[in-house]
Structures are given as C-alpha cells and as structure tokens.
Design an enzyme around this catalytic site. Sequence first.
Site, PDB file in Angstrom:
ATOM      1  N   GLY A  95       0.714  -1.142  -0.166  1.00 28.25           N
ATOM      2  CA  GLY A  95       0.090  -0.140  -0.001  1.00 28.25           C
ATOM      3  C   GLY A  95       0.747   1.225  -0.220  1.00 28.25           C
ATOM      4  N   ARG A 142     -14.979 -15.545 -10.239  1.00 31.19           N
ATOM      5  CA  ARG A 142     -14.335 -14.061 -10.432  1.00 31.19           C
ATOM      6  C   ARG A 142     -15.442 -13.019 -10.336  1.00 31.19           C
ATOM      7  NH1 ARG A 142     -10.739 -14.105 -15.325  1.00 31.19           N
ATOM      8  NH2 ARG A 142     -10.681 -12.052 -14.812  1.00 31.19           N
ATOM      9  N   LEU A 158      -8.946  -8.321 -13.318  1.00 32.33           N
ATOM     10  CA  LEU A 158     -10.053  -7.740 -13.150  1.00 32.33           C
ATOM     11  C   LEU A 158     -11.167  -8.256 -14.307  1.00 32.33           C
ATOM     12  CD1 LEU A 158      -9.528  -4.373 -12.059  1.00 32.33           C
ATOM     13  CD2 LEU A 158     -10.592  -5.969 -10.816  1.00 32.33           C
ATOM     14  N   HIS A 218       1.741   0.971 -12.841  1.00 34.97           N
ATOM     15  CA  HIS A 218       2.604  -0.102 -13.277  1.00 34.97           C
ATOM     16  C   HIS A 218       4.125  -0.059 -13.187  1.00 34.97           C
ATOM     17  CE1 HIS A 218       3.587  -3.944 -15.221  1.00 34.97           C
ATOM     18  NE2 HIS A 218       4.242  -3.363 -16.140  1.00 34.97           N
ATOM     19  N   ASP A 222      -2.429  -4.216 -18.203  1.00 38.35           N
ATOM     20  CA  ASP A 222      -1.193  -3.497 -18.429  1.00 38.35           C
ATOM     21  C   ASP A 222      -1.378  -2.768 -19.868  1.00 38.35           C
ATOM     22  OD1 ASP A 222      -0.510  -4.063 -15.795  1.00 38.35           O
ATOM     23  OD2 ASP A 222       0.700  -5.563 -16.585  1.00 38.35           O
ATOM     24  N   GLU A 261       7.229   6.187  -8.436  1.00 32.09           N
ATOM     25  CA  GLU A 261       5.662   6.079  -8.361  1.00 32.09           C
ATOM     26  C   GLU A 261       4.960   6.680  -7.644  1.00 32.09           C
ATOM     27  OE1 GLU A 261       4.873   1.850  -8.139  1.00 32.09           O
ATOM     28  OE2 GLU A 261       6.729   1.099  -8.804  1.00 32.09           O
TER      29      GLU A 261
HETATM   30  C1  GRF Z   1       4.097  -1.067  -7.248  1.00 31.39           C
HETATM   31  O1  GRF Z   1       5.233  -1.369  -7.732  1.00 31.39           O
HETATM   32  C2  GRF Z   1       2.992  -0.882  -8.372  1.00 31.39           C
HETATM   33  O2  GRF Z   1       3.363  -0.422  -9.414  1.00 31.39           O
HETATM   34  C3  GRF Z   1       2.689  -2.428  -8.500  1.00 31.39           C
HETATM   35  O3  GRF Z   1       2.590  -3.040  -7.583  1.00 31.39           O
HETATM   36  C4  GRF Z   1       3.437  -2.261  -6.660  1.00 31.39           C
HETATM   37  C5  GRF Z   1       2.476  -1.983  -5.373  1.00 31.39           C
HETATM   38  O4  GRF Z   1       3.293  -1.451  -4.486  1.00 31.39           O
HETATM   39  N1  GRF Z   1       1.176  -2.411  -9.470  1.00 31.39           N
HETATM   40  P1  GRF Z   1       2.433  -0.867  -3.203  1.00 31.39           P
HETATM   41  O5  GRF Z   1       1.429  -1.961  -2.631  1.00 31.39           O
HETATM   42  O6  GRF Z   1       1.756   0.189  -3.643  1.00 31.39           O
HETATM   43  O7  GRF Z   1       3.517  -0.428  -2.072  1.00 31.39           O
END
Ligand code: GRF
Length: 224
Positions: free
Chosen positions: A17, A70, A98, A114, A150, A179
């Site tokens: 998270g 699902r 999903l 991503h 993706d 990120e």
């Molecule tokens: C991140 O690297 C994100 O890009 C990918 O999964 C990871 C999640 O990390 N989709 P976090 O749970 O946000 O720390």
Amino acid sequence: MTRRARKRVAVLISGRGSNMASLIAAAINPSFPAEIVGVVSNRADARGLEIAGTHGIATKVVSARDYDGREAHDAAIHEALAEMKAEIVCLAGYMRLLTPDFVQKWKGRMINIHPALLPNFRGLDTHARALATGVRIHGCTVHFVTPEMDDGPIIAQAAVPVLIGDTEETLSARVLKMEHRLYPRALKLLAEGRVRMSNGAAVFTNVADESGETAIVSPGERQR
Ligand code: GRF
C-alpha cells in the site's frame, strides 16, 4: 468563489500500500482535486489496510475465497465501491485480474500504476526483466484500465536510469520513489477532467506539458 467538489476516489490494494499512501498524502491537501474515501483489499493481511485505518479512511476486505468465481467477487467489489460512492478507482498493487464486466463499469474512471515503462514489461517481475534485458532506462506508468492487462491508454510516465551494479532491490526502490511522485499527479489530471479516455486513447486538455505534467524524466538523478 465556489470550489468544484473533490472527486471521490477509492483505492484497490492487495499488499504493502505504499502507492495508496502516496495518494492519501497528496489528498490531505484540501486543494488536491480528489479525496480518498475508501480502500478495498482482496486480502485481509494487506499492510496498506492498517495505513488507511490510521488516516481514518474506510476500509473493506472482499476476499475471493468468499465468492463463487471471479464475476461474483468483482460484483462484490463493485458493490463496496458503490457504497463508498466512489467516482474514480485507483488500482495500487491490486494483484488480481479484473473481469471485463467490472472493467467496463469503470471505463475511463479506473487507473493503474505499473512498475515499468509500458508497453515494455507488462505483467510481473518487471525489474528483474529490465535488468535481464539490459535496458539503461526503466520507470513506471499510470494508465487507464482496459480489459487487456497493462494495456490501457497511458496518462503519465516517469523514467529512471538503470545503473551499473543495480540489483532488483536497488532498481525497484528507485522506481518506487518515482511511482509515489507520479501517481498523485496522474490522479490530479483525471480528477480535474484534464485527461479522459476516448476511442481507446488518452485525450488531454489544458495540460501544460512544458511543466512536465505527464512525464518525470530523471536519468541523472542520484540515488540517495
Ligand atoms: C507497485 O510497484 C506498483 O507499481 C505495482 O505493484 C506495486 C505495489 O506496491 N502495481 P505498493 O503496494 O503500492 O507499495
């Protein structure tokens, strides 16, 4: 002056998270155009749930184990999001595919981060694959979610250098830092209506690109 209502955002997580936390941190500022109204996890042990809780944000666990298939699981997630009155959904390390029906319901209103420069390295283990391939530039992408994994239209990207001697750990840490900077600014663009999805493309309006709103490029940034 009347201020436009902030968009109600729910975050879907499965684990740590940290990206969710970066969105929460950005939204603490009342001038940020979105508020985080809830966090949904498919795992009860997701560490992010605790973080959200300490910020007083509503959390809900919707475990796949409790549903038959699902479609039923995604329907329950949709219900949880509807209860939160979410207008936008941010996937942040949500580790399940999903269903097309769910994706369709949130079309143009659901984004994902991503850890690679799409369209390179879709899927898992992106940092190991980047190292194995020998690319010298790597990074992360925020994109609209479409049924293909993706694959949706790109909203924003950040690039980092791959340094000689990098390991999966050092490289992923460098990307993760980006990120955390990138996701809030992509969400801001969507919440302000300055990016939308149209005919399978990201369409931008009033985006001052000389200020680098859609891209963070840091090949020279030193590792701290
Ligand atoms: C991140 O690297 C994100 O890009 C990918 O999964 C990871 C999640 O990390 N989709 P976090 O749970 O946000 O720390």
